[in-house]
Scaffold this motif. Structure first.
Motif, mmCIF file in Angstrom:
data_model
loop_
_atom_site.group_PDB
_atom_site.id
_atom_site.type_symbol
_atom_site.label_atom_id
_atom_site.label_comp_id
_atom_site.label_asym_id
_atom_site.label_seq_id
_atom_site.Cartn_x
_atom_site.Cartn_y
_atom_site.Cartn_z
ATOM 1 N N THR A 1 0.839 -1.204 0.000
ATOM 2 C CA THR A 1 0.000 0.000 0.000
ATOM 3 C C THR A 1 0.872 1.251 0.000
ATOM 4 N N ALA A 2 1.519 1.529 1.121
ATOM 5 C CA ALA A 2 2.258 2.787 1.268
ATOM 6 C C ALA A 2 3.448 2.881 0.316
ATOM 7 N N LEU A 3 4.304 1.847 0.309
ATOM 8 C CA LEU A 3 5.509 1.917 -0.516
ATOM 9 C C LEU A 3 5.171 1.871 -2.006
ATOM 10 N N PHE A 4 4.274 0.990 -2.393
ATOM 11 C CA PHE A 4 3.946 0.849 -3.813
ATOM 12 C C PHE A 4 3.381 2.145 -4.384
ATOM 13 N N VAL A 5 2.502 2.801 -3.633
ATOM 14 C CA VAL A 5 1.931 4.062 -4.104
ATOM 15 C C VAL A 5 3.006 5.143 -4.161
ATOM 16 N N ARG A 6 3.922 5.156 -3.212
ATOM 17 C CA ARG A 6 5.018 6.135 -3.243
ATOM 18 C C ARG A 6 5.915 5.906 -4.452
ATOM 19 N N ILE A 7 6.168 4.651 -4.787
ATOM 20 C CA ILE A 7 6.970 4.352 -5.982
ATOM 21 C C ILE A 7 6.271 4.868 -7.232
ATOM 22 N N LEU A 8 4.957 4.654 -7.311
ATOM 23 C CA LEU A 8 4.205 5.129 -8.478
ATOM 24 C C LEU A 8 4.233 6.650 -8.582
ATOM 25 N N SER A 9 4.012 7.329 -7.440
ATOM 26 C CA SER A 9 3.874 8.786 -7.481
ATOM 27 C C SER A 9 5.220 9.482 -7.640
ATOM 28 N N ASP A 10 6.215 9.113 -6.820
ATOM 29 C CA ASP A 10 7.504 9.809 -6.852
ATOM 30 C C ASP A 10 8.462 9.238 -7.888
ATOM 31 N N GLY A 11 8.351 7.946 -8.166
ATOM 32 C CA GLY A 11 9.285 7.320 -9.087
ATOM 33 C C GLY A 11 8.841 7.330 -10.532
ATOM 34 N N PHE A 12 7.522 7.244 -10.756
ATOM 35 C CA PHE A 12 7.021 7.149 -12.125
ATOM 36 C C PHE A 12 5.972 8.219 -12.464
ATOM 37 N N SER A 13 5.792 9.187 -11.563
ATOM 38 C CA SER A 13 4.869 10.316 -11.786
ATOM 39 C C SER A 13 3.450 9.848 -12.060
ATOM 40 N N ILE A 14 3.045 8.754 -11.410
ATOM 41 C CA ILE A 14 1.668 8.261 -11.509
ATOM 42 C C ILE A 14 1.074 8.296 -10.101
ATOM 43 N N ASP A 15 0.357 9.353 -9.804
ATOM 44 C CA ASP A 15 -0.142 9.551 -8.444
ATOM 45 C C ASP A 15 -1.660 9.426 -8.415
ATOM 46 N N PRO A 16 -2.182 8.324 -7.860
ATOM 47 C CA PRO A 16 -3.645 8.171 -7.803
ATOM 48 C C PRO A 16 -4.266 8.834 -6.574
ATOM 49 N N ARG A 17 -3.439 9.431 -5.700
ATOM 50 C CA ARG A 17 -3.964 9.972 -4.449
ATOM 51 C C ARG A 17 -4.872 11.186 -4.594
ATOM 52 N N PRO A 18 -4.794 11.976 -5.668
ATOM 53 C CA PRO A 18 -5.771 13.071 -5.806
ATOM 54 C C PRO A 18 -7.221 12.620 -5.899
ATOM 55 N N MET A 19 -7.471 11.346 -6.204
ATOM 56 C CA MET A 19 -8.848 10.836 -6.173
ATOM 57 C C MET A 19 -9.287 10.693 -4.722
ATOM 58 N N LEU A 20 -10.448 11.200 -4.392
ATOM 59 C CA LEU A 20 -10.884 11.296 -3.003
ATOM 60 C C LEU A 20 -10.931 9.929 -2.318
ATOM 61 N N TRP A 21 -11.584 8.952 -2.963
ATOM 62 C CA TRP A 21 -11.724 7.641 -2.337
ATOM 63 C C TRP A 21 -10.367 6.973 -2.137
ATOM 64 N N PHE A 22 -9.459 7.166 -3.103
ATOM 65 C CA PHE A 22 -8.135 6.570 -2.982
ATOM 66 C C PHE A 22 -7.326 7.278 -1.903
ATOM 67 N N CYS A 23 -7.445 8.583 -1.818
ATOM 68 C CA CYS A 23 -6.737 9.357 -0.788
ATOM 69 C C CYS A 23 -7.103 8.861 0.605
ATOM 70 N N LYS A 24 -8.379 8.727 0.866
ATOM 71 C CA LYS A 24 -8.838 8.301 2.191
ATOM 72 C C LYS A 24 -8.449 6.848 2.475
ATOM 73 N N THR A 25 -8.675 5.976 1.498
ATOM 74 C CA THR A 25 -8.370 4.553 1.687
ATOM 75 C C THR A 25 -6.878 4.327 1.862
ATOM 76 N N TYR A 26 -6.085 5.034 1.083
ATOM 77 C CA TYR A 26 -4.631 4.874 1.138
ATOM 78 C C TYR A 26 -4.081 5.227 2.509
ATOM 79 N N PHE A 27 -4.448 6.383 3.026
ATOM 80 C CA PHE A 27 -3.903 6.802 4.321
ATOM 81 C C PHE A 27 -4.504 6.001 5.475
ATOM 82 N N PHE A 28 -5.749 5.570 5.326
ATOM 83 C CA PHE A 28 -6.332 4.700 6.351
ATOM 84 C C PHE A 28 -5.570 3.377 6.415
#
Length: 330
Positions: A65-92
């Motif tokens: 969850t945490a590491l994989f999303v960080r790799i996508l956002s910071d390493g490959f510029s693919i950040d799904p966290r701006p989506m509301l449901w993903f933002c809440k679910t990810y940090f939860f």
């Protein structure tokens, strides 16, 4: 002197390559840990091994969850966290996994001390299962506030409630995920080391002594790495919490250092299996036994049974064909 673009490029490369390396070895090591701890009876009946097994499961969840999303956002510029449901679910999910993982490791360290003391009766599987269940429920309720207050605005996933923002930034991250578990792990690791040294001089069952020594050695070396992994991130986070700057170069530099320290912290979920192998010769033998004897034996047994269950084709030989003509001998 490096430029801002150089620092951003370094941040991207470090996250992509180092992050993927941590993720891959972590999943492999976590699976092997679960196989060994759940296959061998000597571990299935040990409370400390139960905590370590559960920590391996939750640690893989944190990596995925945490590491994989960080790799996508910071390493490959693919950040799904701006989506509301993903933002809440990810940090939860990431906060729940981190909280339960730290609790499991603290409980494992405390249990190892109890198992070598006069309070050994408190070290049993039934109590351990209850403690884990209580921890899961408690941190689930605690993480619900993360689900409620994390929100999206202008393509950013952040906390916009001022009260919860102060609680999360000034207490949750530096204390609950930093100073508090560090203190518990260090104190009870020292106690476990002292108990293990004095246990050898007592009249203790040889099997129990060998098992306790093995788990203590594995756990203490791993706790040492956890302490080393948490301190840089916690220290740097407290540092950036108390400074304010608008200099772009300083901001990017701090972002790179922050990324490196958090990747080092993520590595503590990945290295458990490899530390156990290095710290315990018996664990290495158990690994060979499980993979070489048990699983290879089961696979060979399955192959043999499959071959034995195959229906052999029936071959008929026509001993007297209808088109047979006798050959006359001159």
């Amino acid at each position: 002197m490096p430029t801002i673009l150089d620092l951003k490029f370094a941040l991207k490369e470090v996250t992509a390559y180092f992050g993927l390396f941590i993720l891959i070895i972590g999943i492999i090591g976590g699976i092997l840990n679960i196989i060994i701890f759940t296959t061998l009876k000597t571990f299935r009946e040990t409370t400390c091994a139960f905590y370590l097994t559960f920590a391996s499961i939750v640690g893989m969840g944190q990596l995925l969850t945490a590491l994989f999303v960080r790799i996508l956002s910071d390493g490959f510029s693919i950040d799904p966290r701006p989506m509301l449901w993903f933002c809440k679910t990810y940090f939860f999910a990431s906060n729940w996994c981190l909280s339960v993982w730290l609790t499991s490791m603290c409980l494992a360290t405390i249990d190892q001390v109890l198992s070598m003391s006069k309070y050994r009766h408190l070290s049993n599987l039934r109590l351990a299962q209850r403690f884990i269940l209580i921890a899961c429920i408690f941190w689930f309720i605690h993480s619900l506030f993360t689900f409620i207050y994390w929100d999206t605005s202008s393509s950013a996933c952040a906390v916009f409630n001022p009260i919860y923002s102060i609680y999360f930034s000034h207490f949750t991250l530096p204390v609950l995920y930093g100073c508090l578990p560090l203190s518990i792990l260090i104190i009870f690791s020292v106690l476990a080391f002292y108990k293990a040294r004095t246990l050898a001089s007592q009249n203790v069952n040889v099997v129990r002594l060998s098992r306790d020594r093995q788990l203590t050695a594995m756990l203490l070396v791993y706790i040492g790495y956890i302490v080393i992994a948490i301190i840089p991130f916690t220290s740097f986070y407290i540092y950036i919490l108390n400074i304010y700057t608008t200099d772009p170069f300083v901001l990017v530099s701090n972002g790179l250092i922050f990324t490196i320290t958090i990747l080092i912290e993520y590595s503590m979920y990945s290295v458990a299996f490899y530390i156990y192998c290095c710290a315990s010769e018996r664990f290495r033998k158990q690994l060979v036994h499980v993979l070489g004897n048990i699983f290879f034996g089961r696979w060979q047994h399955w192959i043999n049974r499959r071959n034995n269950n195959q229906v052999l084709p029936i071959i008929t030989i026509d001993v007297c064909p209808t088109n047979y003509k006798p050959i006359s001998i001159p």
